[in-house]
Scaffold this active site. Structure first.
Site, PDB file in Angstrom:
ATOM      1  N   GLY A  53       1.351  -1.095  -0.099  1.00 25.67           N
ATOM      2  CA  GLY A  53      -0.284  -0.365   0.249  1.00 25.67           C
ATOM      3  C   GLY A  53       1.046   1.371  -0.021  1.00 25.67           C
ATOM      4  O   GLY A  53       2.187   1.961   0.053  1.00 25.67           O
ATOM      5  N   CYS A  80       5.328  -5.994   1.787  1.00 24.21           N
ATOM      6  CA  CYS A  80       5.565  -4.884   1.897  1.00 24.21           C
ATOM      7  C   CYS A  80       4.824  -3.675   3.114  1.00 24.21           C
ATOM      8  O   CYS A  80       5.425  -4.310   4.296  1.00 24.21           O
ATOM      9  CB  CYS A  80       5.243  -4.060   0.755  1.00 24.21           C
ATOM     10  SG  CYS A  80       6.034  -2.314   0.192  1.00 24.21           S
ATOM     11  N   TYR A  81       3.763  -2.919   2.474  1.00 21.14           N
ATOM     12  CA  TYR A  81       3.501  -2.595   3.758  1.00 21.14           C
ATOM     13  C   TYR A  81       2.304  -3.446   4.576  1.00 21.14           C
ATOM     14  O   TYR A  81       2.354  -3.534   6.240  1.00 21.14           O
ATOM     15  CB  TYR A  81       1.908  -2.108   3.252  1.00 21.14           C
ATOM     16  CG  TYR A  81       1.184  -0.820   4.115  1.00 21.14           C
ATOM     17  CD1 TYR A  81       1.633  -0.035   4.721  1.00 21.14           C
ATOM     18  CD2 TYR A  81      -0.312  -1.630   4.996  1.00 21.14           C
ATOM     19  CE1 TYR A  81       0.864   1.100   5.403  1.00 21.14           C
ATOM     20  CE2 TYR A  81      -0.716  -0.647   5.914  1.00 21.14           C
ATOM     21  CZ  TYR A  81      -0.508   0.572   6.044  1.00 21.14           C
ATOM     22  OH  TYR A  81      -0.790   1.393   6.495  1.00 21.14           O
ATOM     23  N   HIS A 166       7.767  -7.423  -4.002  1.00 20.97           N
ATOM     24  CA  HIS A 166       6.821  -7.378  -4.169  1.00 20.97           C
ATOM     25  C   HIS A 166       7.147  -9.264  -4.898  1.00 20.97           C
ATOM     26  O   HIS A 166       7.594  -8.716  -6.539  1.00 20.97           O
ATOM     27  CB  HIS A 166       6.546  -6.056  -5.111  1.00 20.97           C
ATOM     28  CG  HIS A 166       5.551  -5.107  -4.467  1.00 20.97           C
ATOM     29  ND1 HIS A 166       4.296  -5.212  -4.058  1.00 20.97           N
ATOM     30  CD2 HIS A 166       6.268  -4.403  -4.149  1.00 20.97           C
ATOM     31  CE1 HIS A 166       4.684  -4.154  -3.554  1.00 20.97           C
ATOM     32  NE2 HIS A 166       5.309  -3.342  -3.187  1.00 20.97           N
ATOM     33  N   GLU A 168       5.148 -11.200  -6.120  1.00 22.19           N
ATOM     34  CA  GLU A 168       3.858 -10.821  -7.052  1.00 22.19           C
ATOM     35  C   GLU A 168       4.043 -10.061  -8.555  1.00 22.19           C
ATOM     36  O   GLU A 168       3.282 -10.357 -10.061  1.00 22.19           O
ATOM     37  CB  GLU A 168       2.764 -10.577  -6.796  1.00 22.19           C
ATOM     38  CG  GLU A 168       2.421  -8.528  -6.940  1.00 22.19           C
ATOM     39  CD  GLU A 168       2.607  -8.137  -5.214  1.00 22.19           C
ATOM     40  OE1 GLU A 168       2.704  -6.918  -4.775  1.00 22.19           O
ATOM     41  OE2 GLU A 168       2.954  -9.343  -4.487  1.00 22.19           O
ATOM     42  N   SER A 220     -23.324  -9.680 -26.483  1.00 21.11           N
ATOM     43  CA  SER A 220     -23.172  -8.412 -26.981  1.00 21.11           C
ATOM     44  C   SER A 220     -22.310  -9.099 -28.141  1.00 21.11           C
ATOM     45  O   SER A 220     -21.414  -8.420 -28.922  1.00 21.11           O
ATOM     46  CB  SER A 220     -21.709  -7.145 -26.335  1.00 21.11           C
ATOM     47  OG  SER A 220     -20.914  -8.074 -25.973  1.00 21.11           O
ATOM     48  N   GLY A 221     -21.781 -10.218 -28.064  1.00 16.20           N
ATOM     49  CA  GLY A 221     -20.989 -10.814 -28.866  1.00 16.20           C
ATOM     50  C   GLY A 221     -19.052 -11.159 -28.291  1.00 16.20           C
ATOM     51  O   GLY A 221     -18.612 -12.088 -29.092  1.00 16.20           O
ATOM     52  N   GLY A 222     -18.983 -10.123 -27.673  1.00 10.16           N
ATOM     53  CA  GLY A 222     -17.853 -10.004 -26.955  1.00 10.16           C
ATOM     54  C   GLY A 222     -17.844 -12.224 -25.982  1.00 10.16           C
ATOM     55  O   GLY A 222     -18.867 -12.325 -25.614  1.00 10.16           O
ATOM     56  N   ILE A 223     -16.584 -11.606 -25.858  1.00  7.12           N
ATOM     57  CA  ILE A 223     -16.359 -12.977 -25.267  1.00  7.12           C
ATOM     58  C   ILE A 223     -16.865 -13.654 -23.536  1.00  7.12           C
ATOM     59  O   ILE A 223     -18.164 -14.395 -23.153  1.00  7.12           O
ATOM     60  CB  ILE A 223     -14.197 -13.515 -24.420  1.00  7.12           C
ATOM     61  CG1 ILE A 223     -14.438 -14.751 -23.582  1.00  7.12           C
ATOM     62  CG2 ILE A 223     -14.212 -12.657 -23.772  1.00  7.12           C
ATOM     63  CD1 ILE A 223     -14.788 -15.825 -25.076  1.00  7.12           C
ATOM     64  N   ASP A 224     -17.098 -12.171 -22.905  1.00  6.41           N
ATOM     65  CA  ASP A 224     -18.000 -12.651 -22.092  1.00  6.41           C
ATOM     66  C   ASP A 224     -19.369 -12.169 -21.654  1.00  6.41           C
ATOM     67  O   ASP A 224     -20.012 -14.046 -20.798  1.00  6.41           O
ATOM     68  CB  ASP A 224     -17.809 -11.485 -20.723  1.00  6.41           C
ATOM     69  CG  ASP A 224     -16.421 -10.331 -20.203  1.00  6.41           C
ATOM     70  OD1 ASP A 224     -15.008 -11.665 -20.339  1.00  6.41           O
ATOM     71  OD2 ASP A 224     -16.210  -9.902 -19.974  1.00  6.41           O
ATOM     72  N   SER A 225     -20.290 -12.218 -22.801  1.00 13.29           N
ATOM     73  CA  SER A 225     -21.622 -12.264 -22.368  1.00 13.29           C
ATOM     74  C   SER A 225     -21.752 -13.747 -23.245  1.00 13.29           C
ATOM     75  O   SER A 225     -23.187 -14.345 -22.598  1.00 13.29           O
ATOM     76  CB  SER A 225     -22.105 -10.845 -23.460  1.00 13.29           C
ATOM     77  OG  SER A 225     -21.699 -10.724 -24.501  1.00 13.29           O
ATOM     78  N   THR A 226     -20.892 -14.270 -24.043  1.00  9.89           N
ATOM     79  CA  THR A 226     -21.305 -15.099 -24.818  1.00  9.89           C
ATOM     80  C   THR A 226     -20.307 -16.907 -23.637  1.00  9.89           C
ATOM     81  O   THR A 226     -22.146 -17.032 -23.864  1.00  9.89           O
ATOM     82  CB  THR A 226     -19.642 -15.391 -26.217  1.00  9.89           C
ATOM     83  OG1 THR A 226     -20.651 -14.472 -26.403  1.00  9.89           O
ATOM     84  CG2 THR A 226     -20.150 -16.715 -26.446  1.00  9.89           C
ATOM     85  N   LYS A 365     -10.315 -12.179 -16.970  1.00 14.59           N
ATOM     86  CA  LYS A 365     -10.553 -13.080 -17.866  1.00 14.59           C
ATOM     87  C   LYS A 365     -10.035 -13.125 -18.522  1.00 14.59           C
ATOM     88  O   LYS A 365     -10.442 -14.375 -19.031  1.00 14.59           O
ATOM     89  CB  LYS A 365      -9.419 -11.703 -18.458  1.00 14.59           C
ATOM     90  CG  LYS A 365     -10.104 -11.352 -19.892  1.00 14.59           C
ATOM     91  CD  LYS A 365     -11.621 -10.564 -19.895  1.00 14.59           C
ATOM     92  CE  LYS A 365     -11.948 -10.575 -21.414  1.00 14.59           C
ATOM     93  NZ  LYS A 365     -13.096  -9.617 -22.193  1.00 14.59           N
TER      94      LYS A 365
END
Length: 509
Positions: A53, A80-81, A166, A168, A220-226, A365
């Site tokens: 942070g 870290c923090y 870090h 990560e 929408s045709g995008g990956i998420d909504s599909t 994603k």
């Protein structure tokens, strides 16, 4: 289910901790450090990670944590923090660093630790102004750098570990091994979080929650909504009603392609709404990108609501909300400024009195793409480049007109074709054309021209949080440029965008 809880103290890298944990096959959730202790305990964490942070633990108003969590007997990792906070709460001493460390540093192991991979040290990524002056009782120093004596500490009896760097971030050498060692060697967790197990659990949970009620989904045709649509279709069948709104801002042939494929291969209950005229008439004369986004969003809600009301008995609205959206809404620090509004259907439930169904709200994603593969979606959908909700409206810079949209569609079609033909489409995160609001002088057939400029934007990224311009071979860029200038009437110049994110965004508007 085993679960790692990551307490967010405002670090820009918090999401990366969650991603690395999940990549190791362990489910993780991010919660703000302000979460009430009782609520945190009710989550039944298997381990806790304290993020970094921007604050100093020496400040009076610095974010803290209930020290009781250190008595729960859970494995804890402070980063870290988080390390400095552990030190303060457990009886150690913190001091401002004489030499602040930002960026790469050489770490030397100073003692045994279950976190360390083989070797004597690592190149790590630092970002701190304070440092540990004296470790708390029970802790030993396990690493140092040239500037600080306590770069890592451990209390193995209580399964408490802390790092000043870090692990990560990609800049830290073998950082993923360090996190995996905490998860598996210290916390004793199993690598059981897979997208196959996620799909199985959703196919059981969704019917149990929805029953025989109907669900409406904006496609929408995008990956998420599909993925949401196909997952729900498998779970509840014809009780799912998908609505695909053609707003006139899609790429060439996109509406027919997406609708045709989903109807043919997944037998979706799909309503195809052509609303191009309504959208384009409302966008007439608008040039400001925020105005365009808002008009498109409001109009989409209006059209969607009209269509949804034609379906009797709908009680749920399905959305493709992803975990980064959830995190953003509960982030400890929160966004410092609104860069741009996002096109979604978040206003629908309140207006339509529908309960939300968000099957993907736990996923990043890249995990959604893995779910898509589990569901049998083809590569052209799984790896389709991200496409913004407002569509080509934010790639036509300036006023939206049908002639300008058509110029961009034809140019973008060439970009997609050449990326596919050269096998670069699946190597990059995103590639597209942008129509600029200016004209330049050119020469075609010994005659002077004064025509439009197309900008190419092709970027490499992992999750769109950061991005860099793709080093596409010059011969491919030349081929794209030549085809656009020769085949798209009204264009006489093509330029290539070589800016990174940050400071630029991926989209131009």
């Amino acid at each position: 289910m085993q679960k790692v809880i990551i307490l967010d103290f405002g670090s820009q890298y918090t999401q990366l901790i969650a991603r690395r944990t999940r990549e190791a096959g362990v489910y993780s959730e991010i919660h703000p450090c302000t979460i009430p202790t009782a609520e945190l305990k009710a989550l039944e964490p298997s381990a806790i990670i304290l993020s970094g942070g921007p604050a100093s633990v020496s400040q009076l108003d610095s974010p803290g944590v209930d020290a009781d969590i250190f008595g729960w007997g859970l494995p804890v990792l402070g980063i870290c923090y988080g390390m400095q906070l552990m030190t303060r709460e457990l009886g150690g001493k913190i001091a401002p660093a004489l030499d602040r460390e930002y960026g790469r540093s050489e770490l030397a192991f100073a003692g045994p630790s279950l976190l360390w991979p083989e070797g004597n040290g690592l190149s790590v990524w630092m970002s701190h102004g304070d440092h540990v002056l004296e470790v708390p009782p029970g802790f030993t120093v396990t690493a140092r750098t040239g500037n600080i004596d306590v770069a890592a500490m451990a209390d193995p009896d209580r399964k408490m570990y802390a790092l000043q760097f870090h692990p990560e971030v990609a800049h830290t050498e073998r950082g993923d091994e360090i996190l995996r060692n905490f998860l598996f060697r210290v916390a004793g967790l199993a690598s059981s979080w897979t997208m196959s197990s996620f799909v199985d659990s959703m196919l059981q949970a969704l019917p149990a929650r929805i029953g025989e009620d109907k669900v409406v989904c904006g496609l929408s045709g995008g990956i998420d909504s599909t993925v949401v649509a196909v997952l729900l279709n498998k779970a509840i069948g014809k009780n799912l009603h998908c609505i695909f709104v053609d707003n006139g801002l899609l790429r060439a042939g996109e509406g027919e392609e997406v609708v045709g494929y989903l109807r043919e291969h997944f037998d979706l209950n799909l309503h195809y709404v052509k609303a191009q005229d309504r959208f384009l008439s409302r966008l007439k004369g608008l040039e400001d990108p925020e105005q365009k986004r808002k008009v498109i969003g409001y109009t989409f809600i209006e059209v969607f609501e009209e269509e949804a009301r034609k379906i009797p008995g709908v009680k749920y609205l399905a959305q493709g909300t992803l975990y980064p959206d959830v995190i953003e809404s509960v982030s400890f620090k929160g966004p410092s400024a609104v860069i741009k509004s996002h096109h979604n259907v978040g206003g629908l439930p309140e207006k339509m009195n529908l309960a939300l169904v968000e099957p993907l709200r736990e996923l990043f994603k890249d995990e959604v793409r893995k779910v898509a593969q589990e569901l049998g979606l083809p590569d052209f959908i799984v790896w389709r480049h991200p496409f913004p909700g407002p569509g080509l409206a934010i790639r036509v810079i300036g006023e939206i007109t049908e002639p300008r949209l058509e110029i961009l569609r034809q140019a973008d079609k060439i970009v997609q074709h050449e990326l596919m033909a050269s096998n670069w489409y699946y190597k990059v995160w995103q590639g597209f054309a942008v129509l600029l609001p200016l004209k330049t002088v050119g020469v075609m057939g010994d005659e002077r021209t004064y025509e439009h400029v197309i900008a190419l934007r092709i970027v490499d990224s992992i999750d769109a949080m950061t991005a860099d311009w793709s080093r596409i071979p010059a011969e491919i860029l030349a081929r794209i440029s030549n085809r656009i200038i020769n085949e798209v009437k009204g264009v006489n110049r093509v330029v290539y965008d070589i800016s990174s994110k940050p400071p630029s965004t991926i989209e131009w508007e």
